[in-house]
Scaffold this motif. Structure first.
Motif, PDB file in Angstrom:
ATOM      1  N   ASP A 170     171.694   5.203  76.701  1.00 54.06           N
ATOM      2  CA  ASP A 170     172.691   4.332  76.589  1.00 54.06           C
ATOM      3  C   ASP A 170     171.924   2.915  76.964  1.00 54.06           C
ATOM      4  OD1 ASP A 170     174.611   2.396  76.174  1.00 54.06           O
ATOM      5  OD2 ASP A 170     176.326   2.110  77.938  1.00 54.06           O
ATOM      6  N   PRO A 171     170.673   2.427  76.405  1.00 54.31           N
ATOM      7  CA  PRO A 171     170.147   1.566  77.550  1.00 54.31           C
ATOM      8  C   PRO A 171     170.538   0.306  77.365  1.00 54.31           C
ATOM      9  CG  PRO A 171     168.648   2.393  75.607  1.00 54.31           C
ATOM     10  CD  PRO A 171     170.345   3.077  75.289  1.00 54.31           C
ATOM     11  N   GLY A 172     171.704  -0.015  76.456  1.00 50.57           N
ATOM     12  CA  GLY A 172     171.781  -1.262  76.355  1.00 50.57           C
ATOM     13  C   GLY A 172     171.724  -2.209  75.800  1.00 50.57           C
ATOM     14  N   THR A 173     171.198  -3.510  75.188  1.00 44.94           N
ATOM     15  CA  THR A 173     169.649  -4.035  74.953  1.00 44.94           C
ATOM     16  C   THR A 173     168.835  -5.594  75.527  1.00 44.94           C
ATOM     17  OG1 THR A 173     171.436  -6.727  74.614  1.00 44.94           O
ATOM     18  CG2 THR A 173     172.421  -4.367  73.147  1.00 44.94           C
ATOM     19  N   PRO A 174     167.853  -5.550  74.992  1.00 48.36           N
ATOM     20  CA  PRO A 174     166.644  -6.726  75.713  1.00 48.36           C
ATOM     21  C   PRO A 174     167.971  -7.294  76.862  1.00 48.36           C
ATOM     22  CG  PRO A 174     166.124  -5.996  73.940  1.00 48.36           C
ATOM     23  CD  PRO A 174     167.684  -5.473  73.707  1.00 48.36           C
ATOM     24  N   ARG A 175     168.827  -8.351  76.529  1.00 49.64           N
ATOM     25  CA  ARG A 175     169.597  -9.195  76.550  1.00 49.64           C
ATOM     26  C   ARG A 175     170.837  -8.906  77.718  1.00 49.64           C
ATOM     27  NH1 ARG A 175     173.337 -13.497  75.074  1.00 49.64           N
ATOM     28  NH2 ARG A 175     173.543 -14.619  76.093  1.00 49.64           N
ATOM     29  N   ALA A 176     171.465  -7.633  77.589  1.00 52.12           N
ATOM     30  CA  ALA A 176     171.946  -6.255  77.966  1.00 52.12           C
ATOM     31  C   ALA A 176     171.657  -5.449  78.585  1.00 52.12           C
ATOM     32  CB  ALA A 176     173.911  -6.638  77.394  1.00 52.12           C
ATOM     33  N   PRO A 177     171.285  -5.152  79.371  1.00 53.08           N
ATOM     34  CA  PRO A 177     170.479  -3.576  79.682  1.00 53.08           C
ATOM     35  C   PRO A 177     171.396  -2.840  80.520  1.00 53.08           C
ATOM     36  CG  PRO A 177     169.440  -4.933  81.355  1.00 53.08           C
ATOM     37  CD  PRO A 177     170.151  -6.402  80.003  1.00 53.08           C
ATOM     38  N   ARG A 178     171.467  -1.374  80.518  1.00 56.75           N
ATOM     39  CA  ARG A 178     172.409  -0.816  81.315  1.00 56.75           C
ATOM     40  C   ARG A 178     171.866   0.639  81.645  1.00 56.75           C
ATOM     41  NH1 ARG A 178     175.614  -0.477  76.953  1.00 56.75           N
ATOM     42  NH2 ARG A 178     177.201  -2.122  77.402  1.00 56.75           N
ATOM     43  N   ILE A 179     171.700   0.889  82.867  1.00 54.60           N
ATOM     44  CA  ILE A 179     171.262   2.053  83.515  1.00 54.60           C
ATOM     45  C   ILE A 179     172.678   2.984  83.345  1.00 54.60           C
ATOM     46  CG2 ILE A 179     169.488   1.510  84.133  1.00 54.60           C
ATOM     47  CD1 ILE A 179     170.728   1.865  86.852  1.00 54.60           C
ATOM     48  N   HIS A 180     172.854   4.349  84.154  1.00 56.93           N
ATOM     49  CA  HIS A 180     173.641   5.332  83.737  1.00 56.93           C
ATOM     50  C   HIS A 180     173.358   6.624  85.177  1.00 56.93           C
ATOM     51  CE1 HIS A 180     176.790   3.831  80.685  1.00 56.93           C
ATOM     52  NE2 HIS A 180     176.025   3.896  80.079  1.00 56.93           N
ATOM     53  N   GLN A 181     173.875   6.783  86.047  1.00 61.66           N
ATOM     54  CA  GLN A 181     173.547   8.138  86.655  1.00 61.66           C
ATOM     55  C   GLN A 181     174.592   8.864  87.207  1.00 61.66           C
ATOM     56  OE1 GLN A 181     170.222   6.653  89.671  1.00 61.66           O
ATOM     57  NE2 GLN A 181     170.807   8.668  91.261  1.00 61.66           N
ATOM     58  N   TYR A 182     174.512   9.625  87.694  1.00 64.35           N
ATOM     59  CA  TYR A 182     175.622  11.151  88.223  1.00 64.35           C
ATOM     60  C   TYR A 182     175.232  11.060  89.623  1.00 64.35           C
ATOM     61  CZ  TYR A 182     179.014  15.091  89.080  1.00 64.35           C
ATOM     62  OH  TYR A 182     179.810  15.681  89.019  1.00 64.35           O
ATOM     63  N   ILE A 183     176.173  10.864  90.531  1.00 62.95           N
ATOM     64  CA  ILE A 183     175.703  11.386  92.110  1.00 62.95           C
ATOM     65  C   ILE A 183     176.688  12.924  91.976  1.00 62.95           C
ATOM     66  CG2 ILE A 183     176.107  11.206  93.728  1.00 62.95           C
ATOM     67  CD1 ILE A 183     175.921   8.520  91.052  1.00 62.95           C
ATOM     68  N   HIS A 184     176.189  13.938  92.230  1.00 68.01           N
ATOM     69  CA  HIS A 184     177.512  14.881  92.471  1.00 68.01           C
ATOM     70  C   HIS A 184     177.506  14.658  94.272  1.00 68.01           C
ATOM     71  CE1 HIS A 184     177.987  19.513  93.182  1.00 68.01           C
ATOM     72  NE2 HIS A 184     177.868  19.592  92.127  1.00 68.01           N
ATOM     73  N   GLN A 185     179.298  15.467  94.187  1.00 68.61           N
ATOM     74  CA  GLN A 185     179.660  15.552  95.589  1.00 68.61           C
ATOM     75  C   GLN A 185     179.147  16.487  96.688  1.00 68.61           C
ATOM     76  OE1 GLN A 185     183.295  17.225  95.988  1.00 68.61           O
ATOM     77  NE2 GLN A 185     184.309  15.382  97.016  1.00 68.61           N
ATOM     78  N   ALA A 186     178.382  17.396  95.895  1.00 69.56           N
ATOM     79  CA  ALA A 186     177.720  17.988  96.880  1.00 69.56           C
ATOM     80  C   ALA A 186     176.210  17.690  97.528  1.00 69.56           C
ATOM     81  CB  ALA A 186     178.257  19.691  96.904  1.00 69.56           C
ATOM     82  N   ASP A 187     175.856  16.499  96.481  1.00 70.14           N
ATOM     83  CA  ASP A 187     174.393  15.860  97.478  1.00 70.14           C
ATOM     84  C   ASP A 187     173.924  15.200  98.155  1.00 70.14           C
ATOM     85  OD1 ASP A 187     171.891  15.348  96.881  1.00 70.14           O
ATOM     86  OD2 ASP A 187     171.503  14.292  94.835  1.00 70.14           O
ATOM     87  N   PRO A 188     173.663  15.299  99.627  1.00 68.02           N
ATOM     88  CA  PRO A 188     173.912  14.191 100.241  1.00 68.02           C
ATOM     89  C   PRO A 188     173.150  13.583 100.548  1.00 68.02           C
ATOM     90  CG  PRO A 188     172.799  16.362 100.865  1.00 68.02           C
ATOM     91  CD  PRO A 188     173.427  16.744 100.109  1.00 68.02           C
ATOM     92  N   GLN A 189     171.783  13.706  99.357  1.00 67.15           N
ATOM     93  CA  GLN A 189     170.709  12.392  99.435  1.00 67.15           C
ATOM     94  C   GLN A 189     171.127  11.551  98.080  1.00 67.15           C
ATOM     95  OE1 GLN A 189     168.025  12.049 101.628  1.00 67.15           O
ATOM     96  NE2 GLN A 189     167.087  10.421 100.175  1.00 67.15           N
ATOM     97  N   GLY A 190     172.347  12.336  97.197  1.00 67.04           N
ATOM     98  CA  GLY A 190     172.707  11.684  95.709  1.00 67.04           C
ATOM     99  C   GLY A 190     172.536   9.807  96.156  1.00 67.04           C
TER     100      GLY A 190
END
Length: 730
Positions: free
Chosen positions: A552-572
């Motif tokens: 779901d990158p959005g559009t060139p005029r309205a870009p978008r990113i997603h990322q999941y952060i795990h609760q047990a991942d201290p580096q996330g």
């Protein structure tokens, strides 16, 4: 001695006569005068006429080649100067116009009291017959050794060949030709009345390419050998072949061979085809060589018969299994799905591994991989029944735990004494929620958008069938999140588990292959096939299913990113903040990077500290009515954030104050079973002097620059402390 002299002595034969009759003579060499006395028998053995001999040692050696003379001189001088008392040697004589002759010299060295040699006495005898017989025996032993090696190496190579392709691979190429002791090979199989050349190996044999498929009729030497069942040996190649097969004349002289043999391949009275071997040297194929080649043909025929039977059984087994698996994988909107199946190389034995993709209502999809106990056609039949039953239960709309409970009951009622393992997941492609259950199976893997591969902990129950027998039909569900662009991988144990190897090592290899592969589902499935091909098919079947939630990158005029952060991942947390800052720089909004990173840390810390799961971070550009950035953090908790009044020394409780100070707008909204906290940032501009809006959209009067700076500092300290706490807890 004349006949009269012999008669006068009463027919007696003296020692000298006896030695002469056996072509043995004597010599006496005076080293002081360098003269040598040789009797007539000795001169005859050395090929010197008695009338022309002058008593000098050099005159005896005229019949020797210079190299042979030098060798004998060195040996005699070494014996004399080395203090030895005797020496012996075989010397080769090359008389003009005659065959080589061998003479054996055996001598004793006589020395004075001071050890100095002064005489050499000895005998010479004709050893031609002895040496010739010895050479014949040695050559025969060498030939037998070569023939034994050819048989052993060829038998060993063919014993490991399973398919027809394996047999041809063992016979062709430099290694294969070396094992056979030939320089070229052509191998043909009988199929429907035609002789099909399935292998050509050797220089120049590509000229026979147009003869690869020919009706089995006379006109070709290999075809005639197959038809007659009699081997043909050609010692004058290509002339003898050209005489009998003129149609081959344009091709024969383009090959560097001087002899050939054409061997029928017969096993259990069944003609399978033929094999032709070509040699650069001229060979008349003595009886031993012919027997060797006929034996090799029998070995090859038996290997081909076994391989043909295996291929037929394999085709039958894989065809049966293919009918049990889904013929078509449906296209599910919002996802990319790829499946792979690899069967074990075990003849008719097939496993019960399966996969399935089940469209479900409300934009959901069910995916499953499983394995029925056993490796036979019965396991494959049970697999087909179980797959259909599980598909029906899932299609009725039951939750995953109920689907597996009913499938376990169904398998137990079949009364087959078989059990099955599987992993089943229902994926909501709109919201990204995954509900997974396991029945004694390996858990799934998730590849994140940044290439990292996670191994989520799915609680599991007993294998299907056994769960019902033991009355433990509990299959606890585990909820996972799949953000756009992430990949869910399901697989059976044959992909990672092999006899004698560690399961964790296999899982680590699979994780590495997934992480290094391309992000598209089909391309990743192909990548895993290439990377893990040697492991696949070795001893167990493998089923693989790859599901990717559409990006779901959005559009060139309205870009978008997603990322999941795990609760047990201290580096996330740190990675998410860095990703947000770098993304805004890439989008041409670097002036918002610092504030966005700060807000990202605050939003995620709240989730990681105050909820029981991970979080999905979304960063997007909203172009209307004013171009701005929105940060959204979604979690599974239904509890909403509360505004607090922290004391001056407090290190927490200022989250909403920070949101008021930095964000243009912020708010909370329900999302599925949880909520999403969002905030917006606007670049500085002539129209951006408005106050900050609270969660209800009302102007709360804003805060001054000092308050904003204080809020930033407090929030940064709280975020850092939270990160340290998470890392310590981990």
């Amino acid at each position: 001695m004349t006949d009269d002299e012999h008669s006068a002595r009463g027919g007696e034969i003296g020692p000298a006569e006896r030695l002469a009759m056996n072509r043995t003579g004597s010599f006496d060499w005076d080293l002081d005068t360098d003269t040598i006395d040789v009797d007539d028998a000795g001169l005859l053995v050395l090929g010197v006429a008695p009338d022309g001999f002058d008593g000098r040692p050099a005159s005896l050696l005229r019949a020797l080649e210079p190299a042979e003379q030098a060798r004998l001189d060195r040996m005699v001088q070494d014996a004399i100067s080395g203090g030895r008392s005797s020496y012996a040697a075989h010397i080769r004589l090359d008389p003009p116009g005659g065959p080589p002759q061998w003479t054996h010299v055996q001598a004793r060295i006589l020395r004075r009291a001071d050890g100095a040699a002064h005489r050499v006495v000895g005998i010479v005898r004709d050893a031609t017959t002895e040496v010739t017989n010895s050479e014949f025996i040695l050559n025969l032993a060498k030939r037998q050794e070569v023939q034994t090696t050819i048989v052993q190496r060829t038998t060993y190579a063919l014993s490991r060949a399973v398919t027809v392709d394996d047999v041809t691979a063992a016979l062709t190429g430099p290694a294969g030709l070396g094992r056979l002791g030939s320089d070229g090979l052509a191998l043909g199989l009988l199929e429907s009345g035609s002789l099909n050349l399935i292998a050509l190996s050797g220089e120049g044999l590509d000229v026979f390419g147009e003869f690869r498929t020919r009706p089995l009729e006379r006109g070709l030497p290999l075809a005639e050998a197959v038809q007659s069942g009699v081997a043909r040996f050609v010692s004058e190649f290509p002339s003898h072949v050209e005489e009998d097969f003129p149609a081959l004349a344009p091709y024969l002289y383009r090959m560097p061979y001087r002899s050939a043999c054409y061997l029928p391949l017969v096993a259990q009275a069944r003609s399978l085809g033929g094999m032709a071997l070509f040699y650069r040297r001229r060979s008349r194929f003595n009886p031993d060589e012919r027997n060797l080649l006929l034996g090799l043909a029998a070995i090859v025929a038996q290997s081909l018969q076994r391989a043909i039977l295996f291929d037929e059984e394999r085709e039958l087994a894989t065809g049966l299994q293919a009918t049990m698996l889904p013929r078509v994988i449906p296209r599910i909107e919002g996802s990319e799905i790829a499946v792979r199946y690899h069967a074990a190389w075990s003849g008719r034995q097939v496993g019960g591994d399966w996969y399935d993709v089940i469209p479900l209502p409300r934009g959901r999809v069910g995916v499953v991989v499983g394995d029925v106990q056993g490796h036979d056609t019965h396991a494959a039949a049970i697999m087909g029944q179980l797959r259909i039953a599980l598909r029906a239960y899932a299609g009725e709309g039951h939750p995953p735990a109920t689907v597996l409970a009913r499938a376990s009951r169904f398998l137990a009622e079949l009364d087959t004494n078989r059990f099955a393992t599987c992993t089943y997941a229902q994926v909501d492609l709109a919201g990204g929620t995954v509900r997974g259950v396991r029945a004694g199976h390996l858990g799934p893997l998730i590849r994140h958008t940044d290439g990292r591969v996670g191994r989520p902990k799915l609680r599991g129950g007993l294998p299907l069938g056994l769960a019902t027998v033991f009355g433990e039909e509990e299959f606890p569900e585990t909820r996972l999140d799949l953000v756009p662009g992430e990949i869910l991988v399901l697989y059976t144990d044959g992909l990672v588990e092999q006899p004698g190897t560690d399961l964790e090592a296999g899982l680590a290899e699979l994780v590495g292959a997934i992480g290094s592969g391309p992000p598209e589902a089909e391309a990743l499935a192909d990548h895993l096939s290439e990377q893990l091909w040697e492991r696949w098919g070795a001893g167990d079947d493998v089923a693989l299913l790859v599901l990717r939630r559409s990006p779901d990158p959005g559009t060139p005029r309205a870009p978008r990113i997603h990322q999941y952060i795990h609760q047990a991942d201290p580096q996330g947390l740190s990675d998410a903040r860095s990703a947000v800052g770098q993304t805004l720089v890439d989008w041409g909004m670097p002036e918002l990077a610092d504030d966005a990173e700060l807000l990202t840390g605050e939003l995620l810390v709240n989730v990681l500290l105050h909820t029981e799961g991970g979080a999905v971070l979304t960063l997007e550009v909203l172009p209307e009515p004013v171009r701005r950035v929105r940060l959204s953090v979604q979690d599974r908790s239904s509890g909403w954030p509360r505004r607090r009044t922290p004391g001056e020394a407090a290190t927490s409780g200022r989250g909403l104050l920070m949101m008021d100070a930095i964000a243009t707008r912020w708010g909370v909204e329900p999302r599925g079973e949880g909520k999403a906290v969002w905030c917006e940032l606007e670049p500085a501009g002539p129209d951006n002097g408005k106050g900050r809006n609270g969660p209800n959209g009302d102007d709360d009067g804003g805060t001054g620059d000092n308050a904003g700076a204080q809020a930033r500092g407090t929030a940064e300290r709280a975020a850092c402390q939270a990160e340290d706490w998470i890392e310590d807890e981990d």
